[in-house]
Scaffold this motif. Sequence first.
Motif, mmCIF file in Angstrom:
data_model
loop_
_atom_site.group_PDB
_atom_site.id
_atom_site.type_symbol
_atom_site.label_atom_id
_atom_site.label_comp_id
_atom_site.label_asym_id
_atom_site.label_seq_id
_atom_site.Cartn_x
_atom_site.Cartn_y
_atom_site.Cartn_z
ATOM 1 N N MET A 1 68.234 -13.681 -24.414
ATOM 2 C CA MET A 1 68.339 -13.812 -23.293
ATOM 3 C C MET A 1 68.490 -11.738 -22.564
ATOM 4 N N ASN A 2 68.331 -12.493 -21.287
ATOM 5 C CA ASN A 2 68.422 -10.807 -19.999
ATOM 6 C C ASN A 2 69.722 -10.746 -20.119
ATOM 7 N N GLN A 3 70.341 -9.486 -19.691
ATOM 8 C CA GLN A 3 71.372 -9.480 -20.012
ATOM 9 C C GLN A 3 71.040 -8.530 -18.107
ATOM 10 N N ASP B 1 55.049 -16.539 -12.670
ATOM 11 C CA ASP B 1 56.023 -14.963 -12.317
ATOM 12 C C ASP B 1 55.412 -14.378 -13.092
ATOM 13 N N GLY B 2 55.964 -13.433 -12.722
ATOM 14 C CA GLY B 2 55.599 -12.031 -12.888
ATOM 15 C C GLY B 2 56.460 -11.220 -14.612
ATOM 16 N N PHE B 3 57.059 -11.703 -13.806
ATOM 17 C CA PHE B 3 58.805 -11.518 -14.820
ATOM 18 C C PHE B 3 59.857 -12.215 -15.279
ATOM 19 N N ALA B 4 58.977 -12.672 -16.011
ATOM 20 C CA ALA B 4 59.416 -14.284 -16.870
ATOM 21 C C ALA B 4 60.932 -14.173 -17.284
ATOM 22 N N GLY C 1 67.480 -19.111 -16.561
ATOM 23 C CA GLY C 1 67.177 -17.971 -15.593
ATOM 24 C C GLY C 1 65.659 -18.983 -14.373
ATOM 25 N N THR C 2 65.814 -18.248 -13.674
ATOM 26 C CA THR C 2 64.409 -18.129 -12.680
ATOM 27 C C THR C 2 63.199 -19.264 -13.562
ATOM 28 N N ALA C 3 63.100 -19.006 -14.409
ATOM 29 C CA ALA C 3 61.668 -19.896 -14.803
ATOM 30 C C ALA C 3 61.898 -21.651 -15.193
ATOM 31 N N VAL D 1 54.909 -14.391 -17.880
ATOM 32 C CA VAL D 1 54.127 -13.154 -17.911
ATOM 33 C C VAL D 1 55.724 -12.373 -18.360
ATOM 34 N N GLU D 2 55.310 -12.007 -19.398
ATOM 35 C CA GLU D 2 56.886 -11.341 -19.421
ATOM 36 C C GLU D 2 56.349 -9.936 -21.079
ATOM 37 N N LEU D 3 56.923 -8.894 -20.415
ATOM 38 C CA LEU D 3 56.161 -7.743 -21.228
ATOM 39 C C LEU D 3 57.130 -7.888 -23.109
ATOM 40 N N ASP D 4 58.027 -8.159 -23.021
ATOM 41 C CA ASP D 4 59.217 -8.110 -23.958
ATOM 42 C C ASP D 4 58.730 -9.590 -25.449
ATOM 43 N N ARG E 1 60.084 -10.474 -27.978
ATOM 44 C CA ARG E 1 61.284 -12.051 -28.210
ATOM 45 C C ARG E 1 62.088 -12.307 -27.405
ATOM 46 N N TYR E 2 61.057 -11.768 -26.058
ATOM 47 C CA TYR E 2 61.756 -12.591 -24.112
ATOM 48 C C TYR E 2 60.416 -14.047 -24.252
ATOM 49 N N LYS E 3 58.959 -13.155 -24.288
ATOM 50 C CA LYS E 3 58.393 -14.023 -24.738
ATOM 51 C C LYS E 3 58.171 -15.117 -25.844
ATOM 52 N N ASP F 1 51.699 -7.332 -19.279
ATOM 53 C CA ASP F 1 51.823 -5.809 -18.320
ATOM 54 C C ASP F 1 51.309 -7.347 -16.957
ATOM 55 N N CYS F 2 52.615 -7.528 -16.276
ATOM 56 C CA CYS F 2 52.296 -8.294 -14.506
ATOM 57 C C CYS F 2 50.830 -7.921 -14.156
ATOM 58 N N ASN F 3 50.738 -6.749 -14.287
ATOM 59 C CA ASN F 3 49.758 -5.571 -12.960
ATOM 60 C C ASN F 3 48.525 -6.349 -13.828
ATOM 61 N N ILE G 1 57.631 -12.241 -8.459
ATOM 62 C CA ILE G 1 57.426 -10.940 -8.994
ATOM 63 C C ILE G 1 58.735 -10.238 -8.645
ATOM 64 N N ASP G 2 59.858 -10.096 -9.677
ATOM 65 C CA ASP G 2 61.307 -9.701 -9.608
ATOM 66 C C ASP G 2 60.905 -8.950 -10.750
ATOM 67 N N PRO G 3 61.386 -7.325 -10.783
ATOM 68 C CA PRO G 3 60.993 -6.507 -12.108
ATOM 69 C C PRO G 3 62.336 -5.424 -12.094
HETATM 70 C C1 LIG Z 1 64.512 -8.768 -14.331
HETATM 71 S S1 LIG Z 1 64.216 -9.077 -15.511
HETATM 72 C C2 LIG Z 1 63.322 -11.159 -15.730
HETATM 73 C C3 LIG Z 1 64.162 -11.925 -14.942
HETATM 74 C C4 LIG Z 1 63.857 -13.150 -14.474
HETATM 75 N N1 LIG Z 1 62.332 -13.161 -13.237
HETATM 76 C C5 LIG Z 1 64.510 -14.081 -13.804
HETATM 77 O O1 LIG Z 1 65.463 -14.889 -12.712
HETATM 78 O O2 LIG Z 1 65.320 -14.955 -14.773
HETATM 79 C C6 LIG Z 1 62.784 -8.869 -15.886
HETATM 80 C C7 LIG Z 1 62.326 -9.354 -16.808
HETATM 81 O O3 LIG Z 1 60.687 -7.790 -17.079
HETATM 82 C C8 LIG Z 1 60.212 -8.273 -18.154
HETATM 83 N N2 LIG Z 1 59.201 -6.822 -17.655
HETATM 84 C C9 LIG Z 1 59.071 -5.694 -18.061
HETATM 85 N N3 LIG Z 1 58.510 -4.906 -17.793
HETATM 86 C C10 LIG Z 1 57.321 -6.332 -17.326
HETATM 87 C C11 LIG Z 1 56.411 -5.851 -17.375
HETATM 88 N N4 LIG Z 1 55.413 -4.712 -16.773
HETATM 89 N N5 LIG Z 1 55.500 -7.033 -16.621
HETATM 90 C C12 LIG Z 1 56.283 -8.555 -17.106
HETATM 91 N N6 LIG Z 1 57.382 -8.601 -17.665
HETATM 92 C C13 LIG Z 1 57.741 -7.145 -17.417
HETATM 93 C C14 LIG Z 1 61.812 -7.630 -19.397
HETATM 94 O O4 LIG Z 1 61.255 -7.307 -20.469
HETATM 95 C C15 LIG Z 1 62.000 -8.643 -18.048
HETATM 96 O O5 LIG Z 1 62.586 -9.316 -19.198
#
Ligand SMILES: C[S@@+](CC[C@H](N)C(=O)[O-])C[C@H]1O[C@@H](n2cnc3c(N)ncnc32)[C@H](O)[C@@H]1O
Length: 277
Positions: free
Chosen positions: A1-3, A39-42, A58-60, A78-81, A83-85, A107-109, A131-133
Amino acid sequence: MNQFGGSWTEAKMEIVVSYARAYLVIMSKQRWAKTLYFDGFAGSGLIGSDKTADLKKGTALRIMDITNPKPFDIYYFVELDERYKQALQANIDKNYFGRNAHVVKDDCNVKLLAMADFLRKSPDHRALAFIDPYGMSVNWQSIESLKGLGIDVWILVPTGLGVNRLLKRNARIPAAWMKKLEAFLGLSEQEIMERFYKKQPVTTLFGEETHVEKEKDAIIKIGELYRSRLNEVFDYVSDSFVMRNATQSIMYHFMMATNNASALKIANDVIKPKYKI
Ligand SMILES: C[S@@+](CC[C@H](N)C(=O)[O-])C[C@H]1O[C@@H](n2cnc3c(N)ncnc32)[C@H](O)[C@@H]1O
């Protein structure tokens, strides 16, 4: 869960989902085109706050829920963590079986560059990216790689929470911070200093000295700068949805870049009702 929380979080999700709905209506008439949602920060798929046990999509997952007039042909999350992935993957496997959805830990990049490559080789694909960092994780080089492609990009720019904090009032910016600013804005140290600091000669006891002062309204100027940088890559950039905290300080600018004039109009229409939030 994202907080994370705040009505602006909800507003941001509503903007992307409303835009995606309108996008799919238009794309459903372009039968030749295959649609890709990136979705680069899913995140994990679910969001909640520390204060309540309530979880919401969430948005995804909200994007996965759109089926009328059609779903996207491909989803790429795309998700870096890890557990979240895994949580997002499990939710999609359980509730959206059969969709062409990819969930990757990276990494989103890295994946923005890979997507640019893919779109360059696949002229029948059109993409919508979100792109939602939290911070300044997106390198300018990654955004630049999208030049000339059939992609609309919604991007959250950490103007107040990121860039402005690194632009120290006394102009003594540590080298690591300057490197981050350069990578994020795609500008040199000299260009950054010229944009955000004024040099003034002052007469002191020991003669003439140069006084360096940070520009006023720096956060607004950062938003304008990022918009104009995007405009060097894309034909059009939308107005910004400006997100403020409880004390009315600006945290983020949220904007959309595209090469399509109709897409620009839809983006501005979608943002407008959210201005008052
Ligand atoms: C703001 S939250 C995403 C919320 C999601 N977009 C939504 O609307 O439900 C940012 C997420 O990006 C992940 N994250 C952080 N750095 C990242 C990176 N460089 N590439 C991909 N994911 C990353 C974090 O683990 C976190 O889960």
